[in-house]
Design an enzyme around this catalytic site. Structure first.
Site, PDB file in Angstrom:
ATOM      1  N   ARG A 112      37.047  46.801  31.858  1.00  0.00           N
ATOM      2  CA  ARG A 112      36.505  48.161  31.909  1.00  0.00           C
ATOM      3  C   ARG A 112      34.983  48.217  31.836  1.00  0.00           C
ATOM      4  O   ARG A 112      34.348  48.918  32.632  1.00  0.00           O
ATOM      5  CB  ARG A 112      37.099  49.000  30.772  1.00  0.00           C
ATOM      6  CG  ARG A 112      38.596  49.198  30.910  1.00  0.00           C
ATOM      7  CD  ARG A 112      39.202  49.836  29.678  1.00  0.00           C
ATOM      8  NE  ARG A 112      39.292  48.845  28.607  1.00  0.00           N
ATOM      9  CZ  ARG A 112      39.721  49.112  27.378  1.00  0.00           C
ATOM     10  NH1 ARG A 112      40.077  50.340  27.044  1.00  0.00           N
ATOM     11  NH2 ARG A 112      39.792  48.159  26.466  1.00  0.00           N
ATOM     12  N   ASP A 118      42.981  50.216  29.154  1.00  0.00           N
ATOM     13  CA  ASP A 118      42.795  48.825  29.549  1.00  0.00           C
ATOM     14  C   ASP A 118      43.746  48.481  30.698  1.00  0.00           C
ATOM     15  O   ASP A 118      44.965  48.567  30.543  1.00  0.00           O
ATOM     16  CB  ASP A 118      43.063  47.919  28.354  1.00  0.00           C
ATOM     17  CG  ASP A 118      42.708  46.467  28.608  1.00  0.00           C
ATOM     18  OD1 ASP A 118      42.346  46.110  29.751  1.00  0.00           O
ATOM     19  OD2 ASP A 118      42.781  45.674  27.642  1.00  0.00           O
TER      20      ASP A 118
END
Length: 156
Positions: free
Chosen positions: A17, A128
């Site tokens: 990310r 995630d």
């Protein structure tokens, strides 16, 4: 002399990310002609992936959108809390870890926030994608675009 704003994107391992957010924000700042007013980086709360390239699925997603990155994972340092104006993280676990680390640093000036707090669609957490699929990386990319756009507008 121009004032530099420093923005650091964070997550646990710095391979999914946060490198996407860093690359998206750098491209937006470049396209807006203000990249020279920013120091843009990303890092991790752990040292698990130090020196590693971003996840191949994340790199493929960025390339699909015409964005390249040469990022290598790194861990947060005490100096980051003293030098960066903003540290933007992806979820509440990162937020808690970073605030604990910041409390142990004298002269910490960084404003620590969730990047998702800038999402006009009100998706506070950037999930995630590591254990997911390509479409999960695309969802992270799209959310980072929305959040980074608002963050940049608010700080230009």
């Amino acid at each position: 002399m121009a004032i530099s704003l420093l923005c650091l994107f964070f997550l646990t391992g710095n391979i999914c990310r946060s490198p996407i957010a860093e690359a998206v924000f750098r491209k937006m700042a470049t396209d807006a002609g203000v990249v020279d007013k920013w120091v843009i980086d990303s890092g991790a709360t752990t040292d698990w992936n130090t020196g590693s390239s971003p996840d191949a699925r994340g790199l493929a997603c960025l390339r699909t959108h015409g964005i390249e990155t040469k990022h290598r994972a790194r861990q947060v340092t005490k100096e980051d809390f003293m030098s960066f104006d903003y540290i933007l993280c992806m979820d509440e676990s990162n937020l808690s870890d970073l605030k604990k680390k910041a409390n142990s640093v004298k002269n910490s000036k960084a404003k620590i926030e969730l990047l998702g707090s800038y999402d006009p669609e009100k998706q506070l957490i950037i999930k995630d994608p590591y254990y997911g699929h390509e479409e999960d990386f695309e969802n992270v990319y799209e959310q980072c675009v929305r959040c980074c756009k608002v963050f940049l507008e608010n700080n230009s």
